[in-house]
Design a protein around this motif. Structure first.
Motif, PDB file in Angstrom:
ATOM      1  N   GLY A  14       2.605  -0.447   6.880  1.00 25.63           N
ATOM      2  CA  GLY A  14       1.308  -0.781   7.471  1.00 25.63           C
ATOM      3  C   GLY A  14       0.692  -0.064   8.503  1.00 25.63           C
ATOM      4  O   GLY A  14       0.653   1.282   8.107  1.00 25.63           O
ATOM      5  N   HIS A  15       0.067  -0.628   9.372  1.00 25.78           N
ATOM      6  CA  HIS A  15      -0.975   0.259  10.111  1.00 25.78           C
ATOM      7  C   HIS A  15       0.067   1.567  10.618  1.00 25.78           C
ATOM      8  O   HIS A  15       0.972   1.543  11.212  1.00 25.78           O
ATOM      9  N   TRP A  16      -0.546   2.766  10.965  1.00 29.10           N
ATOM     10  CA  TRP A  16      -0.330   3.848  11.535  1.00 29.10           C
ATOM     11  C   TRP A  16       0.539   4.624  10.836  1.00 29.10           C
ATOM     12  O   TRP A  16       1.085   5.623  11.198  1.00 29.10           O
ATOM     13  N   LEU A  17       1.128   4.072   9.629  1.00 33.66           N
ATOM     14  CA  LEU A  17       2.174   4.673   8.986  1.00 33.66           C
ATOM     15  C   LEU A  17       1.658   5.089   7.615  1.00 33.66           C
ATOM     16  O   LEU A  17       0.641   4.799   6.863  1.00 33.66           O
ATOM     17  N   GLY A  18       2.472   6.151   7.036  1.00 34.01           N
ATOM     18  CA  GLY A  18       2.320   6.960   5.720  1.00 34.01           C
ATOM     19  C   GLY A  18       3.691   6.512   5.186  1.00 34.01           C
ATOM     20  O   GLY A  18       4.658   5.897   5.307  1.00 34.01           O
ATOM     21  N   ALA A  19       3.610   7.543   3.977  1.00 36.10           N
ATOM     22  CA  ALA A  19       4.759   7.377   3.032  1.00 36.10           C
ATOM     23  C   ALA A  19       6.098   7.669   3.791  1.00 36.10           C
ATOM     24  O   ALA A  19       7.009   7.157   3.319  1.00 36.10           O
ATOM     25  N   TRP A  20       6.281   8.517   4.734  1.00 38.39           N
ATOM     26  CA  TRP A  20       7.438   9.086   5.425  1.00 38.39           C
ATOM     27  C   TRP A  20       8.032   7.839   6.056  1.00 38.39           C
ATOM     28  O   TRP A  20       9.116   7.868   6.295  1.00 38.39           O
ATOM     29  N   ALA A  21       7.575   6.759   6.219  1.00 34.80           N
ATOM     30  CA  ALA A  21       8.159   5.518   6.971  1.00 34.80           C
ATOM     31  C   ALA A  21       8.987   4.824   6.062  1.00 34.80           C
ATOM     32  O   ALA A  21      10.117   4.468   6.506  1.00 34.80           O
ATOM     33  N   ARG A  35      11.993   3.380 -10.410  1.00 35.10           N
ATOM     34  CA  ARG A  35      10.961   4.344 -10.388  1.00 35.10           C
ATOM     35  C   ARG A  35      10.424   4.076  -9.058  1.00 35.10           C
ATOM     36  O   ARG A  35       9.290   3.423  -8.990  1.00 35.10           O
ATOM     37  N   ALA A  36      11.122   4.162  -7.807  1.00 32.55           N
ATOM     38  CA  ALA A  36      10.289   4.016  -6.620  1.00 32.55           C
ATOM     39  C   ALA A  36       9.648   5.093  -5.980  1.00 32.55           C
ATOM     40  O   ALA A  36      10.347   6.144  -5.875  1.00 32.55           O
ATOM     41  N   VAL A  37       8.328   4.896  -5.552  1.00 32.96           N
ATOM     42  CA  VAL A  37       7.659   6.000  -4.751  1.00 32.96           C
ATOM     43  C   VAL A  37       6.925   5.262  -3.449  1.00 32.96           C
ATOM     44  O   VAL A  37       6.611   4.257  -3.730  1.00 32.96           O
ATOM     45  N   ALA A  38       6.762   6.013  -2.524  1.00 31.47           N
ATOM     46  CA  ALA A  38       6.185   5.677  -1.451  1.00 31.47           C
ATOM     47  C   ALA A  38       4.736   6.420  -1.350  1.00 31.47           C
ATOM     48  O   ALA A  38       4.637   7.608  -1.779  1.00 31.47           O
ATOM     49  N   MET A  39       3.799   5.633  -0.938  1.00 29.26           N
ATOM     50  CA  MET A  39       2.265   6.371  -0.815  1.00 29.26           C
ATOM     51  C   MET A  39       1.866   6.120   0.596  1.00 29.26           C
ATOM     52  O   MET A  39       2.138   5.084   1.315  1.00 29.26           O
ATOM     53  N   ALA A  62      -7.060   3.494  -3.998  1.00 28.79           N
ATOM     54  CA  ALA A  62      -5.919   4.483  -4.148  1.00 28.79           C
ATOM     55  C   ALA A  62      -4.412   3.654  -4.612  1.00 28.79           C
ATOM     56  O   ALA A  62      -3.831   4.312  -5.507  1.00 28.79           O
ATOM     57  N   VAL A  63      -4.391   2.516  -4.391  1.00 29.90           N
ATOM     58  CA  VAL A  63      -3.113   1.709  -4.828  1.00 29.90           C
ATOM     59  C   VAL A  63      -3.227   1.602  -6.259  1.00 29.90           C
ATOM     60  O   VAL A  63      -2.192   1.856  -6.998  1.00 29.90           O
ATOM     61  N   LEU A  64      -4.468   1.374  -6.716  1.00 27.15           N
ATOM     62  CA  LEU A  64      -4.457   1.155  -8.225  1.00 27.15           C
ATOM     63  C   LEU A  64      -4.333   2.390  -8.966  1.00 27.15           C
ATOM     64  O   LEU A  64      -3.722   2.706  -9.971  1.00 27.15           O
ATOM     65  N   ASP A  65      -4.935   3.538  -8.334  1.00 26.13           N
ATOM     66  CA  ASP A  65      -4.777   5.008  -8.750  1.00 26.13           C
ATOM     67  C   ASP A  65      -3.148   5.202  -8.865  1.00 26.13           C
ATOM     68  O   ASP A  65      -2.846   6.041 -10.040  1.00 26.13           O
ATOM     69  N   VAL A  66      -2.471   4.988  -7.915  1.00 23.65           N
ATOM     70  CA  VAL A  66      -1.038   5.373  -7.856  1.00 23.65           C
ATOM     71  C   VAL A  66      -0.264   4.585  -8.875  1.00 23.65           C
ATOM     72  O   VAL A  66       0.472   5.230  -9.850  1.00 23.65           O
ATOM     73  N   ILE A  67      -0.398   3.214  -9.048  1.00 26.93           N
ATOM     74  CA  ILE A  67       0.251   2.685 -10.209  1.00 26.93           C
ATOM     75  C   ILE A  67      -0.080   2.902 -11.583  1.00 26.93           C
ATOM     76  O   ILE A  67       0.636   2.801 -12.559  1.00 26.93           O
TER      77      ILE A  67
END
Length: 245
Positions: A14-21, A35-39, A62-67
């Motif tokens: 969610g807000h303020w966060l990136g894949a690192w979360a 096959r799990a990835v964070a974006m 961007a979500v559609l691009d990743v999937i």
């Protein structure tokens, strides 16, 4: 034949966060063969000089691009895991391409109502919204289970949320979004209360009442279970992803 373990899983914070979360959750999921990835959503990359101008449309694209990059299709749809404010772009994805999503897992979150905006009253001149002080944030969302070290990391790595993302209404029109299999992971609000509010038509939860295939799981903790209960959240996600119906 598509199997549950072959479906890509995309984790979106969610807000303020990136894949690192999601780092700790992914560590616990590493023993599984999913096959799990964070974006990181557009607008939340600290190194992007144009990030403050990003919109919900940019994030949904961007979500559609990743999937798509993970090979998702109507024949092999993805699992989307959306935490908190990621619900707005993911709701757009479900509206625009429900056939690409096998299941959505809402983590202390849920689908947004048509026409709603997270910060409709935020002034247009506000370019971005920084992470508030924790005494203020704690009045808006539960910080239960977060140690001082975790809060320090949260503060150090948080990226201000783009103003356009907060102000943009979520325009939804495709009723097929309600047919996507859904798991609600209820953390800071018990599931019984969430369902009661949904059936009462509460604006924040009204869309839940329209979901056709709904599973509800209680994972009692604060609003950021990827840090307070990462192992348990990983198990919940794996279990939801493995379901075939």
């Amino acid at each position: 034949m598509t199997t549950a373990s072959s479906r890509p899983i995309v984790l979106i914070a969610g807000h303020w966060l990136g894949a690192w979360a999601w780092d700790e959750v992914l560590e616990h999921m590493a023993t599984d063969h999913s096959r799990a990835v964070a974006m990181t959503l557009p607008g939340l990359d600290a190194d992007d000089p144009g990030r403050a101008a990003k919109t919900l449309d940019d994030q949904a694209a961007a979500v559609l691009d990743v999937i798509g990059q993970l090979g998702a299709s109507a024949h092999q749809p993805a699992i989307l895991v959306a935490h908190s404010g990621a619900n707005a772009p993911v709701s757009l994805v479900l509206d625009r391409h429900p056939e690409l999503v096998h299941r959505v897992v809402w983590v202390d979150s849920g689908p947004v109502a048509p026409g709603s905006a997270f910060g409709a009253g935020i002034p247009g001149e506000l370019a971005e919204l920084p992470l508030p002080p924790f005494d203020v944030l704690g009045q808006q969302a539960s910080l239960e289970g977060l140690s001082p070290d975790v809060l320090e990391r949260f503060r150090a790595k948080a990226v201000p949320e783009p103003g356009p993302v907060l102000r943009q209404p979520v325009e939804l029109s495709n009723e097929d979004r309600h047919k996507v299999r859904t798991t609600l992971v209820c953390c800071s609000i018990p599931s019984a209360q969430v369902l009661e509010l949904a059936h009462a038509g509460h604006a924040m939860f009204a869309e839940v009442a329209h979901i056709e295939h709904l599973d509800v799981i209680d994972l009692p903790t604060g609003h950021w279970p990827m840090w307070s209960r990462p192992r348990d959240l990983a198990k919940v996600i794996q279990s939801a992803a493995s379901r075939t119906n």
